[in-house]
Scaffold this motif. Sequence first.
Motif, PDB file in Angstrom:
ATOM      1  N   GLU A  96      67.477  52.437  39.265  1.00  0.00           N
ATOM      2  CA  GLU A  96      66.228  53.202  39.316  1.00  0.00           C
ATOM      3  C   GLU A  96      65.172  52.413  40.107  1.00  0.00           C
ATOM      4  O   GLU A  96      64.267  51.802  39.542  1.00  0.00           O
ATOM      5  N   THR A  99      61.417  53.311  39.562  1.00  0.00           N
ATOM      6  CA  THR A  99      60.837  52.740  38.341  1.00  0.00           C
ATOM      7  C   THR A  99      60.578  51.243  38.499  1.00  0.00           C
ATOM      8  O   THR A  99      59.526  50.741  38.094  1.00  0.00           O
ATOM      9  N   ASN A 199      51.759  53.590  23.140  1.00  0.00           N
ATOM     10  CA  ASN A 199      52.117  55.002  23.022  1.00  0.00           C
ATOM     11  C   ASN A 199      51.050  55.925  23.597  1.00  0.00           C
ATOM     12  O   ASN A 199      51.269  57.130  23.710  1.00  0.00           O
ATOM     13  N   ALA A 207      59.046  51.583  28.137  1.00  0.00           N
ATOM     14  CA  ALA A 207      59.950  52.666  27.730  1.00  0.00           C
ATOM     15  C   ALA A 207      59.432  54.027  28.197  1.00  0.00           C
ATOM     16  O   ALA A 207      60.225  54.903  28.576  1.00  0.00           O
ATOM     17  N   ASN A 208      58.116  54.214  28.173  1.00  0.00           N
ATOM     18  CA  ASN A 208      57.535  55.479  28.640  1.00  0.00           C
ATOM     19  C   ASN A 208      57.873  55.726  30.107  1.00  0.00           C
ATOM     20  O   ASN A 208      58.269  56.827  30.499  1.00  0.00           O
ATOM     21  N   VAL A 210      60.268  54.323  32.012  1.00  0.00           N
ATOM     22  CA  VAL A 210      61.709  54.494  32.233  1.00  0.00           C
ATOM     23  C   VAL A 210      62.145  55.896  31.831  1.00  0.00           C
ATOM     24  O   VAL A 210      62.892  56.574  32.556  1.00  0.00           O
ATOM     25  N   THR A 211      61.675  56.360  30.671  1.00  0.00           N
ATOM     26  CA  THR A 211      62.036  57.706  30.210  1.00  0.00           C
ATOM     27  C   THR A 211      61.531  58.773  31.170  1.00  0.00           C
ATOM     28  O   THR A 211      62.249  59.734  31.484  1.00  0.00           O
ATOM     29  N   ALA A 212      60.292  58.619  31.655  1.00  0.00           N
ATOM     30  CA  ALA A 212      59.736  59.584  32.605  1.00  0.00           C
ATOM     31  C   ALA A 212      60.540  59.595  33.903  1.00  0.00           C
ATOM     32  O   ALA A 212      60.786  60.663  34.496  1.00  0.00           O
ATOM     33  N   LEU A 214      63.776  58.775  34.306  1.00  0.00           N
ATOM     34  CA  LEU A 214      65.065  59.428  34.055  1.00  0.00           C
ATOM     35  C   LEU A 214      64.904  60.929  33.903  1.00  0.00           C
ATOM     36  O   LEU A 214      65.723  61.710  34.410  1.00  0.00           O
ATOM     37  N   SER A 215      63.846  61.360  33.222  1.00  0.00           N
ATOM     38  CA  SER A 215      63.606  62.783  33.037  1.00  0.00           C
ATOM     39  C   SER A 215      63.339  63.479  34.367  1.00  0.00           C
ATOM     40  O   SER A 215      63.841  64.576  34.626  1.00  0.00           O
ATOM     41  N   LYS A 218      66.350  64.159  36.416  1.00  0.00           N
ATOM     42  CA  LYS A 218      67.165  65.273  35.912  1.00  0.00           C
ATOM     43  C   LYS A 218      66.467  66.622  36.068  1.00  0.00           C
ATOM     44  O   LYS A 218      66.971  67.638  35.592  1.00  0.00           O
TER      45      LYS A 218
END
Length: 253
Positions: A96, A99, A199, A207-208, A210-212, A214-215, A218
């Motif tokens: 990634e 990122t 958060n 983590a926020n 990385v998740t964004a 990956l999302s 997709k």
Amino acid sequence: FCVPATLFLVLQIYKYYLSTEKMATLDVRTLKKTYQVYDEPRLLIAGTTTFFVILIFFLHPVHHKDTAWIALIGAFITIAFTNPHDVQDALRNHVEWDTLLFFAGLFVLVEVCAAMGLLTAIGSALASVIKSQPEEDQLTLAITLILWVSAITSAFLDNIPYTATMIPVVKILADELPDTLPVKTLAWALSFGACLGGNGTLLGASANIVTAGLSTSKGFGISFLNFLYPGMLVMFVTVAIANLYMLIVYVWI
């Protein structure tokens, strides 16, 4: 208390999406067919390497080695044993890079703020306000200020350099006022604030991001504003719970 509160808020915010009839029905057998494990030996190698990398992270107080090098060594071992004949393809298509480059820019920005004295100024201002209060109110004010300032700052700036900057401030406060400001209590306030504050926004925690990423890859993009409302709500509620908990444990009892 923070985890049940977070789950409740998320369920309330996204209640429509979780209860609508348009929500796709998840079938375990369909998922297994769609996301099959095609190469179990490689999965075993990657999983074993990841396990030992995390284990070595936890053993940092013993070996005192930089965690970045440990992660890089684990990544190279995984590539060498799972895709030794086409490393370029692994680096080009399975890393990634967006990122990672975003993280690089974010860390540079935060270090620039630290070099310009922004984080030090925040810590100094906190210390001066706390020391100006009556002795019986210093601990309550110190817990509340460190907790909330850490949370709000960590929501917009990465919490690692902020925490590293605030540790000397916490030590100075504890050394100057040892009878009213125990270092353990201040450290917990800093830890709660920096952790829960991540958060608040999309930039607050690794983590926020990385998740964004990956999302988005997709086809489900998560923008800064999409994350802001639920993130800030969760942050304020959980920080308030942590504040109340610390006052009960360290001040009122």
